[in-house]
Design an enzyme around this catalytic site. Structure first.
Site, PDB file in Angstrom:
ATOM      1  N   GLY A  15      -1.793   5.560  10.454  1.00  0.00           N
ATOM      2  CA  GLY A  15      -0.447   5.835  10.976  1.00  0.00           C
ATOM      3  C   GLY A  15      -0.514   6.388  12.385  1.00  0.00           C
ATOM      4  NE  ARG A  76      -1.001   2.245   7.003  1.00  0.00           N
ATOM      5  CZ  ARG A  76      -1.115   3.559   7.225  1.00  0.00           C
ATOM      6  NH1 ARG A  76      -2.263   4.158   7.076  1.00  0.00           N
ATOM      7  NH2 ARG A  76      -0.077   4.274   7.588  1.00  0.00           N
ATOM      8  CG  ASP A 107      -7.120  11.416   4.766  1.00  0.00           C
ATOM      9  OD1 ASP A 107      -6.436  10.443   5.129  1.00  0.00           O
ATOM     10  OD2 ASP A 107      -6.846  12.129   3.778  1.00  0.00           O
ATOM     11  CB  THR A 130      -2.117  12.470  10.744  1.00  0.00           C
ATOM     12  OG1 THR A 130      -1.117  12.589   9.743  1.00  0.00           O
ATOM     13  CG2 THR A 130      -3.122  13.587  10.541  1.00  0.00           C
ATOM     14  CG  ASP A 132       1.694  13.785   6.913  1.00  0.00           C
ATOM     15  OD1 ASP A 132       2.851  13.832   7.362  1.00  0.00           O
ATOM     16  OD2 ASP A 132       1.300  12.891   6.135  1.00  0.00           O
ATOM     17  CG  ASP A 134      -2.742  15.217   5.930  1.00  0.00           C
ATOM     18  OD1 ASP A 134      -3.113  14.983   7.091  1.00  0.00           O
ATOM     19  OD2 ASP A 134      -2.454  14.319   5.119  1.00  0.00           O
ATOM     20  NE  ARG A 176       1.617   9.927   2.649  1.00  0.00           N
ATOM     21  CZ  ARG A 176       0.841   9.094   3.308  1.00  0.00           C
ATOM     22  NH1 ARG A 176       0.759   7.857   2.942  1.00  0.00           N
ATOM     23  NH2 ARG A 176       0.117   9.496   4.342  1.00  0.00           N
TER      24      ARG A 176
HETATM   25  P1  ATP Z   1      -2.587   8.280   7.911  1.00  0.00           P
HETATM   26  O1  ATP Z   1      -2.988   9.674   7.473  1.00  0.00           O
HETATM   27  O2  ATP Z   1      -1.582   8.325   8.979  1.00  0.00           O
HETATM   28  O3  ATP Z   1      -2.227   7.371   6.777  1.00  0.00           O
HETATM   29  P2  ATP Z   1      -5.223   7.200   7.918  1.00  0.00           P
HETATM   30  O4  ATP Z   1      -6.284   7.124   8.933  1.00  0.00           O
HETATM   31  O5  ATP Z   1      -5.494   8.038   6.711  1.00  0.00           O
HETATM   32  O6  ATP Z   1      -3.898   7.642   8.632  1.00  0.00           O
HETATM   33  P3  ATP Z   1      -5.416   4.791   6.304  1.00  0.00           P
HETATM   34  O7  ATP Z   1      -4.500   3.631   6.214  1.00  0.00           O
HETATM   35  O8  ATP Z   1      -5.703   5.557   5.066  1.00  0.00           O
HETATM   36  O9  ATP Z   1      -4.843   5.714   7.467  1.00  0.00           O
HETATM   37  O10 ATP Z   1      -6.822   4.262   6.894  1.00  0.00           O
HETATM   38  C1  ATP Z   1      -6.851   3.498   8.077  1.00  0.00           C
HETATM   39  C2  ATP Z   1      -7.891   2.427   7.967  1.00  0.00           C
HETATM   40  O11 ATP Z   1      -9.175   3.026   7.762  1.00  0.00           O
HETATM   41  C3  ATP Z   1      -7.732   1.465   6.795  1.00  0.00           C
HETATM   42  O12 ATP Z   1      -6.804   0.442   7.052  1.00  0.00           O
HETATM   43  C4  ATP Z   1      -9.144   0.908   6.683  1.00  0.00           C
HETATM   44  O13 ATP Z   1      -9.354  -0.099   7.644  1.00  0.00           O
HETATM   45  C5  ATP Z   1      -9.994   2.122   7.032  1.00  0.00           C
HETATM   46  N1  ATP Z   1     -10.453   2.744   5.784  1.00  0.00           N
HETATM   47  C6  ATP Z   1      -9.802   3.615   4.998  1.00  0.00           C
HETATM   48  N2  ATP Z   1     -10.507   3.909   3.893  1.00  0.00           N
HETATM   49  C7  ATP Z   1     -11.663   3.187   3.980  1.00  0.00           C
HETATM   50  C8  ATP Z   1     -12.826   3.027   3.173  1.00  0.00           C
HETATM   51  N3  ATP Z   1     -12.952   3.682   2.022  1.00  0.00           N
HETATM   52  N4  ATP Z   1     -13.805   2.194   3.595  1.00  0.00           N
HETATM   53  C9  ATP Z   1     -13.688   1.542   4.769  1.00  0.00           C
HETATM   54  N5  ATP Z   1     -12.618   1.631   5.568  1.00  0.00           N
HETATM   55  C10 ATP Z   1     -11.623   2.440   5.198  1.00  0.00           C
END
Ligand code: ATP
Length: 328
Positions: A15, A76, A107, A130, A132, A134, A176
């Protein structure tokens, strides 16, 4: 300075949040200052897999410090969660001569970074972006402060109409699993009640509190509800429940949604992003990897990404107490 690192790739993932552009600018300019190359990677891990790269120099990031969103776009990527996808990403980095990465994200993005580093040993430093707030290992994530200002601004406006009509407003904000936005913005905007996932206030206590509020002569009421609140009812069901049990109230609901992620970053987020970007590049050049840049006690720190992912942020109990006192 590490002899090996000649080109750093920077990307935003997951995000988006206000301040990501300021962090990209900082990474790019620090690379220029250190006289190493910098490559922008578009659309997060998906762009890495597809080789969607663009060389960036100090002038590529002119006039972006004040912009919301991310000029590198975010995405994503399901493919990056497969071994084949990550192999493609590695091959693209090799072909482009990128030998270290700065990932700006949440994360999920950090989890991907850690797995990638373990498989291919590409040094990676994370910057927490982010709204949040978090992520363990930093008191503030990029975008949190801007989101708070946005939410407070909107609640101020809603209060104008709430008090003109003696209404009770339920305002849902993002969060969330955590209530940092709700608690901080709630206190900042003078909310009568704040419902967060970390503390189940309970419906009875909510009714009592609202009743007290009405009896004490308040002309309007604002209840801030984090989207992950655990009362067992969503914000619309809460409104119906309160209307049914406290007919004295004329209730309305406002769900703030994605507006909380947008907008020009606050000065705090711009400064934080600038500091974090410098630290990320410096850490890579010192041979460090798999660490996340954070801010703790107003000092820029490094925390192992493994800890940042697993740890949980704690809600500020003192602020909850302040909130209780303020709603007398
Ligand atoms: P937000 O907190 O805003 O959702 P985020 O970084 O947690 O941000 P995610 O959609 O959870 O967002 O993760 C972003 C991208 O990181 C995913 O689309 C994927 O490409 C990669 N990713 C997440 N988890 C994994 C994993 N276990 N293995 C490999 N790549 C991952």
């Amino acid at each position: 300075m590490s002899a090996e690192i000649k080109k750093i790739g920077v990307f935003t993932s997951g995000g988006d949040s206000p301040g990501m552009n300021a962090a990209i600018r900082s990474v790019v300019r620090t690379c220029a200052y250190m006289k190493i190359d910098c490559m922008g990677i578009y659309r997060g891990y998906q762009g890495m897999i597809e080789g969607d790269f663009k060389p960036m120099d100090a002038r590529s990031v002119n006039n972006i410090i004040n912009k919301g969103g991310t000029i590198l776009k975010s995405a994503r990527s399901m493919e990056f969660q497969t071994k084949e996808g990550r192999k493609k990403a590695y091959d693209q980095l090799q072909a482009a001569g990128i030998d270290a990465l700065v990932v700006i994200g949440g994360d999920g993005s950090f989890t991907g970074a850690l797995i990638f580093n373990k498989e291919y040993n590409v040094p990676i430093i994370g910057i927490p972006g982010t709204i949040d707030n978090d992520i363990f290992g930093t008191t503030y994530t990029l975008g949190f402060d801007t989101a708070l200002n946005t939410v407070v601004d909107v609640i101020d406006k809603i209060r104008d109409t709430a008090s003109s009509h003696n209404r009770l407003f339920f305002i849902e904000v993002m969060g969330r699993d955590v209530g940092h936005i709700a608690l901080n913005a709630g206190v900042g905007a003078g909310a009568e009640e704040i419902l967060i996932p970390e503390e189940n206030l309970g419906l009875e206590r909510l009714l009592e509190s609202l009743k007290r509020s009405k009896e004490s002569g308040k002309s309007s009421s604002i209840v801030v509800v984090a989207e992950g609140d655990k009362t067992g009812k969503n914000v619309f069901e809460l409104k119906e429940y309160v209307e049914e049990h406290l007919p004295i109230y004329d209730c309305r609901v406002s769900v703030l949604g994605h507006m909380q992620r947008g907008g020009s970053p606050s000065c705090f987020d711009r400064v934080l992003a600038s500091r974090m970007g410098v630290k990320a590049v410096e850490a890579l050049l010192e041979g460090k990897s798999s660490l996340m840049v954070g801010i703790q006690d107003n000092k820029i720190t490094l925390t192992p990404i493994s800890k940042a992912i697993k740890g949980h942020t704690k809600i500020d109990k003192e602020l909850m107490r302040v909130s209780d006192i303020m709603t007398i």
